[in-house]
Design a protein around this motif. Structure first.
Motif, PDB file in Angstrom:
ATOM      1  N   HIS A  34       0.741  -1.140   0.101  1.00 52.68           N
ATOM      2  CA  HIS A  34       0.101  -0.004  -0.087  1.00 52.68           C
ATOM      3  C   HIS A  34       0.820   1.265   0.096  1.00 52.68           C
ATOM      4  CE1 HIS A  34      -3.352   2.465   0.881  1.00 52.68           C
ATOM      5  NE2 HIS A  34      -2.584   3.088   1.863  1.00 52.68           N
ATOM      6  N   HIS A  35       1.886   1.297   0.856  1.00 52.94           N
ATOM      7  CA  HIS A  35       2.852   2.295   0.921  1.00 52.94           C
ATOM      8  C   HIS A  35       3.359   2.513  -0.478  1.00 52.94           C
ATOM      9  CE1 HIS A  35       2.658   3.664   5.015  1.00 52.94           C
ATOM     10  NE2 HIS A  35       2.798   2.493   5.456  1.00 52.94           N
ATOM     11  N   GLU A  36       4.125   1.657  -1.129  1.00 56.04           N
ATOM     12  CA  GLU A  36       4.434   1.590  -2.503  1.00 56.04           C
ATOM     13  C   GLU A  36       3.623   2.330  -3.461  1.00 56.04           C
ATOM     14  OE1 GLU A  36       6.377  -2.103  -3.880  1.00 56.04           O
ATOM     15  OE2 GLU A  36       7.512  -2.115  -1.562  1.00 56.04           O
ATOM     16  N   LYS A  37       2.415   1.674  -3.512  1.00 56.08           N
ATOM     17  CA  LYS A  37       1.521   2.390  -4.749  1.00 56.08           C
ATOM     18  C   LYS A  37       1.255   3.876  -4.209  1.00 56.08           C
ATOM     19  CE  LYS A  37      -0.735  -1.936  -5.868  1.00 56.08           C
ATOM     20  NZ  LYS A  37      -1.927  -2.770  -5.767  1.00 56.08           N
ATOM     21  N   ALA A  38       0.995   4.150  -3.040  1.00 54.67           N
ATOM     22  CA  ALA A  38       0.568   5.382  -2.762  1.00 54.67           C
ATOM     23  C   ALA A  38       1.802   6.294  -2.772  1.00 54.67           C
ATOM     24  CB  ALA A  38       0.156   5.551  -1.045  1.00 54.67           C
ATOM     25  N   ALA A  39       2.939   5.901  -2.891  1.00 49.05           N
ATOM     26  CA  ALA A  39       4.153   6.577  -2.950  1.00 49.05           C
ATOM     27  C   ALA A  39       4.259   7.041  -4.342  1.00 49.05           C
ATOM     28  CB  ALA A  39       5.491   6.320  -2.399  1.00 49.05           C
ATOM     29  N   ALA A  40       3.943   6.044  -5.208  1.00 46.85           N
ATOM     30  CA  ALA A  40       3.932   6.140  -6.668  1.00 46.85           C
ATOM     31  C   ALA A  40       2.897   7.136  -7.114  1.00 46.85           C
ATOM     32  CB  ALA A  40       3.849   4.762  -7.488  1.00 46.85           C
ATOM     33  N   ALA A  41       1.604   6.799  -6.519  1.00 46.82           N
ATOM     34  CA  ALA A  41       0.659   7.802  -7.085  1.00 46.82           C
ATOM     35  C   ALA A  41       0.881   9.159  -6.516  1.00 46.82           C
ATOM     36  CB  ALA A  41      -0.690   7.202  -6.374  1.00 46.82           C
ATOM     37  N   LEU A  42       1.399   9.376  -5.417  1.00 49.76           N
ATOM     38  CA  LEU A  42       1.797  10.462  -4.747  1.00 49.76           C
ATOM     39  C   LEU A  42       2.706  11.415  -5.808  1.00 49.76           C
ATOM     40  CD1 LEU A  42       1.240  12.762  -2.736  1.00 49.76           C
ATOM     41  CD2 LEU A  42       3.042  11.772  -1.228  1.00 49.76           C
ATOM     42  N   GLU A  43       3.806  10.642  -6.328  1.00 46.64           N
ATOM     43  CA  GLU A  43       4.875  11.233  -7.114  1.00 46.64           C
ATOM     44  C   GLU A  43       4.170  11.658  -8.410  1.00 46.64           C
ATOM     45  OE1 GLU A  43       8.820   9.130  -9.371  1.00 46.64           O
ATOM     46  OE2 GLU A  43       8.482   8.836  -7.254  1.00 46.64           O
ATOM     47  N   THR A  44       3.026  10.678  -8.882  1.00 48.23           N
ATOM     48  CA  THR A  44       2.734  11.293 -10.107  1.00 48.23           C
ATOM     49  C   THR A  44       1.733  12.485  -9.934  1.00 48.23           C
ATOM     50  OG1 THR A  44       2.460   8.793 -10.982  1.00 48.23           O
ATOM     51  CG2 THR A  44       0.933  10.335 -11.866  1.00 48.23           C
ATOM     52  N   LEU A  45       0.874  12.731  -8.910  1.00 49.04           N
ATOM     53  CA  LEU A  45       0.293  13.833  -8.598  1.00 49.04           C
ATOM     54  C   LEU A  45       1.055  15.023  -8.474  1.00 49.04           C
ATOM     55  CD1 LEU A  45      -2.674  12.369  -6.318  1.00 49.04           C
ATOM     56  CD2 LEU A  45      -2.845  13.566  -8.423  1.00 49.04           C
ATOM     57  N   THR A  46       2.234  14.757  -7.584  1.00 53.24           N
ATOM     58  CA  THR A  46       3.076  16.014  -7.436  1.00 53.24           C
ATOM     59  C   THR A  46       3.535  16.464  -8.846  1.00 53.24           C
ATOM     60  OG1 THR A  46       3.690  14.863  -5.299  1.00 53.24           O
ATOM     61  CG2 THR A  46       5.154  16.685  -6.512  1.00 53.24           C
ATOM     62  N   ALA A  47       3.844  15.472  -9.665  1.00 55.97           N
ATOM     63  CA  ALA A  47       4.371  15.894 -11.116  1.00 55.97           C
ATOM     64  C   ALA A  47       3.415  16.908 -11.839  1.00 55.97           C
ATOM     65  CB  ALA A  47       5.190  14.877 -11.914  1.00 55.97           C
ATOM     66  N   ALA A  48       2.267  16.169 -11.630  1.00 54.62           N
ATOM     67  CA  ALA A  48       0.987  16.810 -12.368  1.00 54.62           C
ATOM     68  C   ALA A  48       0.707  18.201 -11.965  1.00 54.62           C
ATOM     69  CB  ALA A  48      -0.294  15.775 -12.354  1.00 54.62           C
ATOM     70  N   LYS A  49       0.759  18.407 -10.531  1.00 56.30           N
ATOM     71  CA  LYS A  49       0.469  19.607  -9.789  1.00 56.30           C
ATOM     72  C   LYS A  49       1.844  20.621 -10.222  1.00 56.30           C
ATOM     73  CE  LYS A  49      -0.181  21.578  -5.277  1.00 56.30           C
ATOM     74  NZ  LYS A  49      -0.092  21.549  -3.926  1.00 56.30           N
ATOM     75  N   LEU A  50       3.037  20.254 -10.361  1.00 53.39           N
ATOM     76  CA  LEU A  50       4.052  21.056 -10.694  1.00 53.39           C
ATOM     77  C   LEU A  50       3.638  21.484 -12.029  1.00 53.39           C
ATOM     78  CD1 LEU A  50       7.032  19.342  -8.965  1.00 53.39           C
ATOM     79  CD2 LEU A  50       6.037  21.625  -8.353  1.00 53.39           C
ATOM     80  N   ARG A  51       3.461  20.587 -12.923  1.00 59.17           N
ATOM     81  CA  ARG A  51       2.907  20.990 -14.304  1.00 59.17           C
ATOM     82  C   ARG A  51       2.068  22.158 -14.552  1.00 59.17           C
ATOM     83  NH1 ARG A  51       0.773  17.128 -18.646  1.00 59.17           N
ATOM     84  NH2 ARG A  51       0.777  18.570 -20.386  1.00 59.17           N
ATOM     85  N   ASN A  52       0.900  21.502 -13.772  1.00 57.16           N
ATOM     86  CA  ASN A  52      -0.313  22.431 -13.665  1.00 57.16           C
ATOM     87  C   ASN A  52      -0.080  23.769 -13.108  1.00 57.16           C
ATOM     88  OD1 ASN A  52      -3.046  23.412 -12.648  1.00 57.16           O
ATOM     89  ND2 ASN A  52      -3.459  21.960 -14.023  1.00 57.16           N
ATOM     90  N   LYS A  53       0.907  24.041 -12.224  1.00 52.93           N
ATOM     91  CA  LYS A  53       1.377  25.262 -11.369  1.00 52.93           C
ATOM     92  C   LYS A  53       2.056  26.034 -12.474  1.00 52.93           C
ATOM     93  CE  LYS A  53       3.769  27.010  -7.524  1.00 52.93           C
ATOM     94  NZ  LYS A  53       4.240  26.738  -6.168  1.00 52.93           N
ATOM     95  N   LYS A  54       2.888  25.413 -13.182  1.00 53.81           N
ATOM     96  CA  LYS A  54       3.765  26.073 -14.294  1.00 53.81           C
ATOM     97  C   LYS A  54       2.584  26.640 -15.195  1.00 53.81           C
ATOM     98  CE  LYS A  54       7.820  25.743 -17.144  1.00 53.81           C
ATOM     99  NZ  LYS A  54       8.853  24.656 -17.549  1.00 53.81           N
TER     100      LYS A  54
END
Length: 160
Positions: free
Chosen positions: A82-102
């Motif tokens: 669960h931690h691994e899946k959540a970490a991967a999903a969090l990384e994807t969401l963080t990248a999407a948020k940074l792109r959207n913020k840009k």
């Protein structure tokens, strides 16, 4: 006979002037239609820009909320999988948020950022993105004024 000839010439001249006026009127109508079409296109651009800003901002908010919820669920989860899946999903969401913020930082005007209730200082623009800035406040008002003036003068001939 001479008077009749003068009347015929005057009539021919009047006929030529009438044809010229009709031709000018036709050209003015065509120019007016073109101006109205351009004004409608500009209005579409202005309206669609507003909708685009709204949609991108809503996406930014949804990504932020999903990221927050994922972080909270990561704290509650217990299995390593669960931690691994959540970490991967969090990384994807963080990248999407940074792109959207840009996107928000580089393509939204300060006026649009204030309208959405956020600070332009949080969404700082990239150095090289200044040339791609959208129209805002005074620029947009000036453009609308210019197109309005063009629409008004479309029916009049400019002095030669």
């Amino acid at each position: 006979q001479n008077g009749l000839r003068q009347r015929e010439q005057a009539l021919e001249e009047a006929h030529r002037e009438a044809e010229q006026l009709c031709k000018s009127n036709f050209e003015l109508d065509r120019e007016r239609e073109e101006t109205q079409k351009k004004q409608a296109e500009l209005e579409f651009v202005v309206q669609s820009r507003s909708e685009l800003v709204k949609q991108i901002w809503e996406l930014f908010c949804e990504i932020s909320q999903a990221r927050k919820e994922l972080r909270e669920s990561q704290l509650r989860g217990s299995s390593p999988q669960h931690h691994e899946k959540a970490a991967a999903a969090l990384e994807t969401l963080t990248a999407a948020k940074l792109r959207n913020k840009k996107i928000v930082a580089n393509y939204f005007s300060d006026v649009e950022k204030f309208h959405l209730g956020t600070s332009p200082y949080y969404f700082r623009q990239d150095e090289d993105a200044a040339k791609f800035r959208p129209l805002d406040g005074p620029s947009l008002a000036a453009l609308r004024k210019l197109t309005g003036a063009a629409a008004i003068t479309a029916g009049r001939r400019a002095p030669s």
